[in-house]
Design a protein around this motif. Structure first.
Motif, PDB file in Angstrom:
ATOM      1  N   GLU A  16      38.730  42.479  51.021  1.00  0.00           N
ATOM      2  CA  GLU A  16      39.671  41.482  50.491  1.00  0.00           C
ATOM      3  C   GLU A  16      39.166  40.903  49.169  1.00  0.00           C
ATOM      4  O   GLU A  16      39.941  40.687  48.236  1.00  0.00           O
ATOM      5  CB  GLU A  16      39.884  40.365  51.511  1.00  0.00           C
ATOM      6  N   GLN A  17      37.857  40.671  49.074  1.00  0.00           N
ATOM      7  CA  GLN A  17      37.283  40.161  47.821  1.00  0.00           C
ATOM      8  C   GLN A  17      37.497  41.149  46.685  1.00  0.00           C
ATOM      9  O   GLN A  17      37.828  40.756  45.554  1.00  0.00           O
ATOM     10  CB  GLN A  17      35.784  39.928  47.998  1.00  0.00           C
ATOM     11  N   LEU A  18      37.292  42.422  46.965  1.00  0.00           N
ATOM     12  CA  LEU A  18      37.442  43.434  45.920  1.00  0.00           C
ATOM     13  C   LEU A  18      38.886  43.550  45.450  1.00  0.00           C
ATOM     14  O   LEU A  18      39.142  43.675  44.253  1.00  0.00           O
ATOM     15  CB  LEU A  18      36.945  44.791  46.426  1.00  0.00           C
ATOM     16  N   VAL A  19      39.819  43.511  46.391  1.00  0.00           N
ATOM     17  CA  VAL A  19      41.230  43.593  46.016  1.00  0.00           C
ATOM     18  C   VAL A  19      41.601  42.411  45.124  1.00  0.00           C
ATOM     19  O   VAL A  19      42.269  42.571  44.090  1.00  0.00           O
ATOM     20  CB  VAL A  19      42.124  43.624  47.273  1.00  0.00           C
ATOM     21  N   ASP A  20      41.153  41.217  45.491  1.00  0.00           N
ATOM     22  CA  ASP A  20      41.431  40.033  44.660  1.00  0.00           C
ATOM     23  C   ASP A  20      40.819  40.173  43.277  1.00  0.00           C
ATOM     24  O   ASP A  20      41.437  39.814  42.267  1.00  0.00           O
ATOM     25  CB  ASP A  20      40.885  38.776  45.340  1.00  0.00           C
ATOM     26  N   PHE A  21      39.600  40.701  43.214  1.00  0.00           N
ATOM     27  CA  PHE A  21      38.879  40.809  41.947  1.00  0.00           C
ATOM     28  C   PHE A  21      39.587  41.779  40.981  1.00  0.00           C
ATOM     29  O   PHE A  21      39.777  41.441  39.815  1.00  0.00           O
ATOM     30  CB  PHE A  21      37.450  41.284  42.206  1.00  0.00           C
TER      31      PHE A  21
END
Length: 248
Positions: A240-245
């Motif tokens: 989820e962090q990577l998708v947001d980034f």
């Protein structure tokens, strides 16, 4: 018959004809409110065969409340976009270590990634990260999110992913392999066995569990994952962090 709004009926006893505009509940039971052609309304008891439609007696009932349809959810738990149309892929990328990592990310977040136009690629090993970054040249609008297995303090993986710049975000999970990031209950076991160092992890795991070859084991692991609930929280948070980034 369901007394849907604007249904026109005749009261059998009085001959009053009107359209259904509402209901009232009293100590004497349910009543329907009818409105005639002049806009005048009257209440009538909803008794058996108390009304006529085309001269035939009917018993009116309250219409069932409209079911509120919850929005469909993707495997990641996000709201599913119906009628999704392909969009041009972003320049930013998410990189994972191997084929199995990529397959599980696609399994759970595939819908979300297609909505956002994010491509997931595998590195064929974290040792290739430096060369791939040099070739890719991350920058504004061209970010890289990297998902890493066994990202714990002091590990080889943590050393390989230091100081990569503001346009590269590395997240990961503490498990030795992405298989282990699948909840044991999802694959029908109590816990993942501990495999001694120096042994191939997947081979040792399949031997301990009686799953045959690593190829057989992978089919079992992959087939057991239906949505985010089958994964451990550290992997979910990392992706989820990577998708947001990469979509910010």
């Amino acid at each position: 018959m369901a007394a849907d709004r604007d249904l026109v009926v005749e009261d059998a006893a009085t001959g009053y004809c009107g359209a259904v505009v509402g209901f009232e509940r009293t100590y004497d039971g349910d009543f329907v409110r009818l409105e005639d052609g002049r806009g005048r309304t009257r209440l009538f008891a909803m008794r058996e065969s108390a009304f006529l439609i085309d001269g035939k007696p009917v018993t009116l009932t309250r219409p069932a409340p409209a079911a509120s349809r919850a929005p469909a959810r993707s495997a990641s738990g996000s709201t599913k976009v119906e009628g999704l149309r392909a969009r041009t892929a972003r320049a930013s990328r998410i990189w994972v270590e191997g084929v199995h990592d990529a397959a599980l990310v696609e399994r759970v977040w595939g819908h979300d990634l297609r909505v956002e136009g994010v491509v997931v690629e595998h590195l064929e090993g974290l040792d290739n990260l430096g060369a791939r970054l040099a070739e890719f040249e991350p920058g504004p609008g061209r970010k890289v999110g990297v998902l890493v297995d066994h990202l714990v303090h002091g590990s080889k993986e943590s050393q390989l992913t230091r100081g990569l710049g503001e346009f590269v975000l590395v997240t990961g999970h503490p498990f030795i392999d992405v298989w282990e990031a699948v909840r044991p209950s999802a694959v029908g076991i109590e816990a993942w066995p501990k495999i001694p160092r120096g042994q191939d992890w997947k081979t040792g795991m399949c031997r301990e569990l009686g799953w045959g070859t690593p190829q057989d084991g992978w089919r079992k692991v992959y087939g057991s994952v239906q949505n985010f609930r089958d994964l451990e929280a550290p992997l979910i948070g990392a992706v989820e962090q990577l998708v947001d980034f990469v979509t910010a």
